[in-house]
Design an enzyme around this catalytic site. Structure first.
Site, PDB file in Angstrom:
ATOM      1  N   CYS A   1      13.581 171.009   1.411  1.00 12.99           N
ATOM      2  CA  CYS A   1      13.495 172.459   1.195  1.00 12.99           C
ATOM      3  C   CYS A   1      13.454 173.208   2.537  1.00 12.99           C
ATOM      4  O   CYS A   1      14.467 173.273   3.218  1.00 12.99           O
ATOM      5  CB  CYS A   1      12.310 172.759   0.285  1.00 12.99           C
ATOM      6  SG  CYS A   1      12.565 174.257  -0.669  1.00 12.99           S
TER       7      CYS A   1
ATOM      8  N   HIS B   1      12.022 169.102  -4.003  1.00 19.48           N
ATOM      9  CA  HIS B   1      10.736 168.551  -3.530  1.00 19.48           C
ATOM     10  C   HIS B   1      10.455 167.182  -4.149  1.00 19.48           C
ATOM     11  O   HIS B   1       9.797 167.114  -5.189  1.00 19.48           O
ATOM     12  CB  HIS B   1       9.607 169.512  -3.916  1.00 19.48           C
ATOM     13  CG  HIS B   1       9.611 170.780  -3.133  1.00 19.48           C
ATOM     14  ND1 HIS B   1       8.841 170.964  -2.012  1.00 19.48           N
ATOM     15  CD2 HIS B   1      10.310 171.919  -3.301  1.00 19.48           C
ATOM     16  CE1 HIS B   1       9.053 172.167  -1.516  1.00 19.48           C
ATOM     17  NE2 HIS B   1       9.948 172.772  -2.284  1.00 19.48           N
TER      18      HIS B   1
ATOM     19  N   GLU C   1       8.362 165.130  -3.251  1.00 22.82           N
ATOM     20  CA  GLU C   1       6.924 164.817  -3.124  1.00 22.82           C
ATOM     21  C   GLU C   1       6.114 165.418  -4.274  1.00 22.82           C
ATOM     22  O   GLU C   1       4.924 165.157  -4.390  1.00 22.82           O
ATOM     23  CB  GLU C   1       6.399 165.305  -1.764  1.00 22.82           C
ATOM     24  CG  GLU C   1       6.096 166.790  -1.644  1.00 22.82           C
ATOM     25  CD  GLU C   1       7.347 167.688  -1.576  1.00 22.82           C
ATOM     26  OE1 GLU C   1       8.473 167.184  -1.719  1.00 22.82           O
ATOM     27  OE2 GLU C   1       7.169 168.909  -1.389  1.00 22.82           O
TER      28      GLU C   1
HETATM   29  N1  GLN Z   1      12.296 179.555   0.683  1.00 23.90           N
HETATM   30  C1  GLN Z   1      11.639 178.764   1.666  1.00 23.90           C
HETATM   31  C2  GLN Z   1      12.244 178.967   3.044  1.00 23.90           C
HETATM   32  O1  GLN Z   1      13.268 179.530   3.140  1.00 23.90           O
HETATM   33  C3  GLN Z   1      11.690 177.295   1.322  1.00 23.90           C
HETATM   34  C4  GLN Z   1      10.894 177.053   0.063  1.00 23.90           C
HETATM   35  C5  GLN Z   1      10.256 175.701   0.005  1.00 23.90           C
HETATM   36  O2  GLN Z   1      10.221 174.954   0.990  1.00 23.90           O
HETATM   37  N2  GLN Z   1       9.704 175.415  -1.126  1.00 23.90           N
HETATM   38  O3  GLN Z   1      11.684 178.555   4.014  1.00 23.90           O
END
Ligand code: GLN
Length: 200
Positions: A85, A180, A182
């Site tokens: 992410c 994610h 995790e």
């Molecule tokens: N939207 C977040 C970002 O741009 C990432 C979201 C996440 O890691 N759950 O950093």
């Protein structure tokens, strides 16, 4: 003994540590998980996880703590790394306007362009069964304001798609995911990372 690091500046770090411990146990491998909070903690790591959170915050902290170059050097030296992410965003060489507006310096490790916040807001978070190359059964993937990998070039290969867009990619020793892994109890993706560490 294996030493797996989890970047622990902001975001979902403890969950990755739990999954890494579980993955090591399942592989019958002795090892420890190191909470990486500064450049000194990178020494001697066999692999590194860059967790989700806010790429803006994590990016600023990486710079302030002088960790950008050391992580680039580790990646270039072949240390397996996984970015999830926000971590996926940081691993990219290019970002869309949403990323550029934040002004953060990307680590620039992977031949890809990411588009930030492409699955809507926090309340639009969802879970789906994702087909992932190399895994026999679908993976329960949790998406929380994740990015998509909108362009790839060079050696960056897609391993999973959601609605036609790449959401998991690999490039040599590097893995990046929009979701994610995790936040499930499924250790298969963390095991993939550990599998990339050469056995001594
Ligand atoms: N939207 C977040 C970002 O741009 C990432 C979201 C996440 O890691 N759950 O950093």
């Amino acid at each position: 003994m294996l030493r797996a690091g989890v970047l622990t500046l902001q975001g979902a770090a403890p969950e990755h540590a739990l999954l890494l411990h579980a993955a090591m146990r399942e592989r019958g491998q002795a090892g420890e998980v190191v909470a990486v909070r500064g450049p000194g903690d990178l020494a001697g790591l066999d692999c590194l996880v860059l967790p989700g959170g806010e790429s803006t915050t994590i990016g600023k902290l990486l710079k302030r703590l002088d960790m950008v170059e050391p992580i680039r050097e580790m990646a270039a030296a072949g240390t397996p790394m996984m970015g999830t992410c926000a971590g996926c965003i940081l691993m990219a060489k290019e970002g869309d306007d949403e990323v550029r507006r934040t002004g953060i310096e990307l680590l620039g490790l992977m031949d890809m362009k990411v588009s930030r916040n492409r699955f809507g807001r926090q309340r639009e978070s969802f879970e789906c069964q994702l087909e992932v190359e190399g895994l026999e059964e679908g993976f329960p993937a949790v998406f929380i304001r994740g990015p998509v990998i909108e362009e790839r070039w060079g050696r960056c290969r897609p391993l999973a798609h959601f609605k036609g867009q790449a959401v998991m990619v690999s490039q040599n020793n590097l893995l990046a995911l929009s979701f994610h892994p995790e936040l499930s109890v499924d250790t298969r993706i963390h095991r993939m990372l550990l599998d990339m560490v050469p056995r001594t």
